[in-house]
Design an enzyme around this catalytic site. Structure first.
Site, short mmCIF file in Angstrom:
data_model
loop_
_atom_site.label_atom_id
_atom_site.label_comp_id
_atom_site.label_asym_id
_atom_site.label_seq_id
_atom_site.Cartn_x
_atom_site.Cartn_y
_atom_site.Cartn_z
N ASP A 117 2.02 1.17 0.11
CA ASP A 117 3.32 0.51 0.18
C ASP A 117 3.95 0.59 1.57
O ASP A 117 4.76 -0.23 1.94
CB ASP A 117 4.29 1.06 -0.87
CG ASP A 117 4.38 2.58 -0.84
OD1 ASP A 117 4.01 3.17 0.19
OD2 ASP A 117 4.83 3.17 -1.84
N ASP A 146 0.21 2.53 5.74
CA ASP A 146 -0.91 2.35 4.81
C ASP A 146 -1.77 1.15 5.19
O ASP A 146 -2.84 0.96 4.61
CB ASP A 146 -0.38 2.13 3.38
CG ASP A 146 0.15 3.42 2.76
OD1 ASP A 146 -0.39 4.48 3.09
OD2 ASP A 146 1.08 3.34 1.94
N ASP A 180 -1.42 5.50 -5.30
CA ASP A 180 -0.22 6.29 -5.01
C ASP A 180 0.34 6.81 -6.33
O ASP A 180 0.01 6.30 -7.41
CB ASP A 180 0.85 5.42 -4.35
CG ASP A 180 0.46 5.01 -2.94
OD1 ASP A 180 -0.30 5.74 -2.31
OD2 ASP A 180 0.93 3.95 -2.48
#
Length: 1031
Positions: free
Chosen positions: A749, A753, A451
């Protein structure tokens, strides 16, 4: 060797039951099954636990559906009477813990109604829903209603590990031999002379057991610390009138808990207020369909997950009174799932153990035959004395000790030791490894899909630029008011409404009276912007009633709220990804603060502003609104909005990230950024981090997911940046990367996901920004959300693999030499030069102490200058076999010469010449192992001293080994069958041992692998070590 280990192969993640059963059944020769399998799950216990768990889940499911289908029947059934105890009444409460537990677990809405609903229930629990619990009441609440903890299996004491170490079959046999030896020895040689041999064996066994137990006990303490860290969950509650964060274990009955997407429901409770709350109860009831919780269906169960929406709940039941508590009680603490390396080394230990057993039997048979032949030649074959029995007993003890040395019990246990050490170090470095195998697999990772926000960037966001009323305003650093916005009053009012009403966060006062913003970094940045404009969160919230909320999620990439206007009607606010929200607009606020149509020209101008912000690496969001005459019955509208502002949020790149990315690239690990941000923002940040390079591809998630499979597979290797991606895109990317042979680590997070984290070879959840759902599906939790920490996990993963290879090389060399020297000597001379006591000491050097020294070495920088360890690489490589064979041949030649010609070479004569020679052989053998342990620090490189003194464990083990060797030879001769040596003989022993280092240098100059491959399965990079003799 690979063919022999076919049955000892398991997947690193989610291994099949068949593979796990197959390798267990193939382990046929184990000295101490209790110790060997201590950290390996018991499949039978797991099956029994699963059955019990399913029974409880079925009970919960039946209770829920019976309540749903037979509502009236349940209400007609007689209810148990709950009498208030004096203690509860004196504390000021009007309801019992059991009544609360029964109400929630049985979904008993009638009981809740009889108690006056959640507001009256709060009064019975002596609290205000707006103020929460008072801190001064926590002890009495814990005493009367229980603590939010589950019973933990008590930690094993040190004596338990001592007892476990004593379960070794070979040690038990040796103890029996020692006791018999003492009895026969005293009968034939008198006291105390006759008891030395047997006592020496017993003392050696005691030393082996104590060292083993101490090592295992310290290892268990490391696992306890890790387990404690895994169970840490932070929840948000209202206490003493303010919102604060506490540990889940500090929760008490009466606490008002704030729930949002991805949270775990921390206790049983009742819904107070909230929006669109959907609960995933699959962990508790096994049901996959989410349950909608509202005022009509207000019950929340501990252990379930928030799938959508947000809410406040009143805690009614904690700890073991909850259904989750009862379920947790059924869980078997059966240890971690076995790792591929543990399984492989169990196979190696089994194969070598069988060879060792054969040698031990042969040695005993040869010694017995020679003894009988010697008696026959002297004509005394019919005359047997107690001394003859003692000799045969000694032969048997030597043979059993050969098995002790030959079965490398320490191999699979060294993996656990190394992993536990690495996990402890990583925890100190802010990475919590949830699954042992993940640490190992990380050494093979070829790709990291990361990310952007919080991982590559600092996650300390501020609104840096604003476009509003056709003007771009920039944050003024250092001024008392960071933004000087001259706005018409009506525009400012709508902007502040949009900021303070359309948020999932809160502005609160802490205990010191300071303003604190609770929520995600993006929300905090926007709320801070609102406060700088002079807005007041509390007054805004009191002024307007919120009618509906559609919380932000990563699929829609927007958040909406509907508020009631004082003069009737309603107003909808929406904020989110700029290009998505812009398409929902039909009007815009112009330079004069007037609402005007959003023409093509204005649309292009705003798009240009957004692109300009994004190219400066700013995250862009649009804030829009729409007035409605009446409240819509379904979802909030998707069009007809008026554009108010575009904000550019700055999130600086973390210090050291660029260097960490370069480290990965030098190590053959491709870093890919997968983000929900605008593609221009993503590219700008990726360039700054060194991820987006010339020839790389940046693509939007919508483009990626629309590609045909063959095109998708073709471009995946080139993808460096994926912007505006959905969680499904991340999952698709991970699946395809794994399909083309990549070993993928992925960060996540959010709740959505979870599938990608589960699919990846290594799932990395963020500790700060990550939801509980993401953490539960991850293998490693990055507690500081920092990309540098991820690189550190990869470094330790490689270190674990290499350290185990070093230990295996060292141990196999000792095995080969000890087996052959005793067997050959027995065949030729009829005696074994190494006694049982000496072999036990050698076993401890190569097993427990060897594992401590070599399996716990910290990683060096060279590990990240080579590509990842190939999954198909042979664990014991040709280079290792070369080193094992070379060192074994050297030691056998030297010890053989000493054994058969030592007396003449050393000019030994007299009655003690044999004792002196055997002591020199024993001493030389031990020093060969000491120096070979140093050699084993580097399998390929010549400079074995580099970094040696940085590892205090290694230098400590070396020092202890040499110290005890001196004590054994000089002072414990009666027990260890040694005699004190002259300084010349000590020097000779050390020289013989040190010569093995010269032998190692010569061996490392002999090429055995192709030049493009490294010894441990690495294919060398141009920047990596280019020659075997590099320092």
């Amino acid at each position: 060797m690979s063919n022999l280990l076919r049955d000892f192969e398991v997947e690193a993640k989610n291994p099949s039951l068949e593979a796990r059963q197959r390798w267990r059944s193939s382990v046929s020769l184990v000295k101490n099954r209790t110790r060997r399998f201590r950290n390996i799950p018991d499949l039978d216990k797991i099956a029994a636990s699963e059955t019990k768990r399913n029974e409880i889940q079925e009970k919960i499911r039946v209770a829920y559906y019976v309540h749903k289908a037979a509502y009236q029947f349940i209400h007609a059934a007689p209810r148990p009477e709950y009498k208030l105890t004096d203690e509860v009444q004196e504390a000021g409460f009007s309801i019992e813990a059991d009544e609360l537990a029964s109400m929630v677990s049985n979904h008993d809405t009638k009981s809740l109604a009889n108690n006056g609903g959640v507001e009256e229930l709060a009064k019975k629990l002596s609290l205000s829903l707006s103020e929460g619990v008072s801190s001064s009441e926590l002890p009495i609440r814990e005493k009367l209603f229980g603590e939010n903890r589950y019973p933990e299996k008590p930690a094993r004491s040190f004596l338990m590990f001592v007892w476990e170490a004593l379960q070794d079959i070979t040690l038990i046999i040796l103890m029996v031999c020692a006791v018999v030896s003492i009895g026969v020895g005293i009968a034939t040689e008198g006291f105390p002379g006759g008891m030395y041999d047997g006592t020496g064996i017993l003392l050696s066994i005691l030393l082996v057991v104590m060292v083993t137990a101490i090592s295992d006990y310290k290892q268990s303490l490391q696992f306890i610390d890790l387990d404690r860290e895994k169970k840490k969950i932070i929840v948000q509650v209202t206490r003493d009138g303010s919102r604060q964060e506490i540990s889940i274990h500090d929760l008490v009955v009466g606490d008002v808990v704030h729930l949002s997407i991805g949270d775990q429901v921390p206790a049983d409770g009742i819904f107070i207020s909230g929006y669109n709350l959907e609960i995933d109860e699959s962990s508790l009831s096994g049901e996959s369909e989410p349950s909608h919780v509202n005022k009509e269906k207000p019950f929340l169960l501990s252990g379930t997950k928030v799938q959508n929406g947000s809410a406040k709940m009143l805690v009614t039941t904690v700890g073991m009174r909850t259904e989750w508590g009862k379920l947790m009680e059924t869980l078997v603490d059966g240890g971690e799932d076995e790792t591929p390396l543990q399984v492989k080394l169990n196979g190696v230990a089994t194969i070598i153990g069988k060879i060792g057993l054969s040698f031990a039997v042969l040695t005993f048979v040869v010694l017995c035959i020679r003894f009988v032949l010697a008696k026959a030649s002297s004509g005394s074959v019919t005359e047997w004395s107690s001394e003859d029995a003692l000799t045969l007993l000694d032969y048997f003890a030597i043979s059993v000790t050969i098995i002790v040395v030959a079965v490398p019990e320490g191999l699979p246990l060294a993996v656990t030791l190394s992993l536990a050490f690495a996990m402890k170090k990583l925890m100190n470095d802010r990475a919590l490894v949830r699954h042992l195998a993940a640490c190992e697999t990380m050494g093979s990772s070829t790709c990291i899909c990361t990310d952007k926000t919080g991982t590559l960037t600092t996650n300390h966001m501020v609104v840096n630029k604003v476009w509003i009323c056709d003007k771009v305003q920039e944050r003024q650093e250092g001024s008392t008011e960071s933004f000087q916005l001259e706005l018409p009053e009506e525009v400012k009012s709508i902007l502040l409404q949009g900021i303070f009403q359309n948020t999932g966060s809160e502005v609160v006062k802490d205990k010191d009276g300071k303003t604190q913003i609770l929520g995600s970094p993006t929300e905090r940045a926007i709320l801070e912007f609102g406060l700088l404009l002079g807005g007041d969160f509390t007054s805004q919230r009191k002024e307007h009633k919120i009618l509906k909320i559609e919380p932000f999620n990563s699929d829609k990439k927007k958040m909406s709220v509907l508020i009631a206007l004082p003069d009737g009607g309603a107003r909808a606010f929406c904020k989110g990804a700029s290009e998505i929200v812009l398409k929902m607009c039909e009007n815009v606020v112009d330079l004069n603060g007037e609402t005007v149509p959003l023409t093509e020209e204005r649309m292009a101008n705003i798009s240009e502003i957004i692109e300009g912000f994004a190219s400066e690496a700013l995250r862009t969001l649009c804030l829009v609104h729409k007035d409605l005459d009446e409240v819509p019955s379904g979802d909030l509208p998707d069009g007809g909005y008026t554009m108010v502002t575009v904000v550019g949020i700055k999130d600086p790149v973390r210090p050291g990230v660029r260097e960490a990315v370069q480290t990965c690239q030098a190590a053959g690990i491709t870093v890919r950024m997968v983000t929900g941000d605008n593609i221009s923002t993503a590219k700008a940040i990726a360039k700054e981090c060194g991820i987006y390079t010339e020839g790389g591809l940046a693509i939007e998630g919508s483009q990626f997911r629309d590609l045909p499979p063959h095109e998708m597979r073709a471009i995946i290797p080139k993808i460096q940046v994926m912007a505006r991606s959905l969680p499904l895109d991340k999952h698709t990317l991970v699946s395809n990367l794994r399909a083309i042979g990549e070993v993928v680590a992925v960060t996540g997070d959010g709740t959505n996901d979870a599938p990608a984290l589960h699919e990846a070879d290594i799932g990395l959840a963020m500790g700060i920004a990550g939801t509980e759902v993401a953490k539960e599906n991850a293998d490693v939790i990055i507690m500081d959300d920092n990309f540098k920490t991820i690189v550190n996990v990869a470094r330790w993963g490689r270190a674990v693999y290499i350290n185990i290879q070093k230990f295996v090389q060292f141990q196999l060399t000792v095995n080969v030499v000890a087996l052959i020297i005793n067997f050959v000597s027995a065949c030729i001379t009829g005696s074994a030069p190494l006694t049982a006591v000496q072999l036990l000491w050698v076993n401890m050097i190569m097993d427990t102490l060897g594992a401590l020294a070599l399996a716990t070495e910290p990683p060096n920088d060279g590990l990240m200058k080579r590509p990842p360890i190939a999954r198909t690489a042979s664990f014991i490589t040709k280079t290792m076999w070369r080193n094992i064979a070379g060192q074994s041949v050297y030691q056998l030649i030297v010890l053989g010469i000493l054994n058969f010609a030592g007396k003449s070479i050393l000019k030994l004569d007299g009655s003690d010449s044999t004792a002196v020679l055997n002591t020199v052989i024993f001493n030389s053998f031990v020093f060969c192992q000491v120096f070979n342990e140093i050699n084993s620090r580097e399998i390929e490189k010549i400079n074995v001293f580099k970094g040696m003194f940085n590892s205090w464990v290694f230098t400590g083990v070396m020092t202890v080994t040499v110290f005890f060797q001196v004590i054994i030879v000089e002072f414990l001769g009666a027990f260890a069958s040694t005699v004190p040596l002259s300084w010349q003989h000590w020097l000779l022993s050390i020289v013989i041992g040190s010569l093995s280092m010269i032998v190692a240098v010569i061996l490392k100059c002999i090429p055995v692998e192709s030049s493009s491959h490294h010894h441990d399965g690495y294919e060398l990079l141009a920047s990596g070590p280019s020659s075997s003799n590099s320092a």
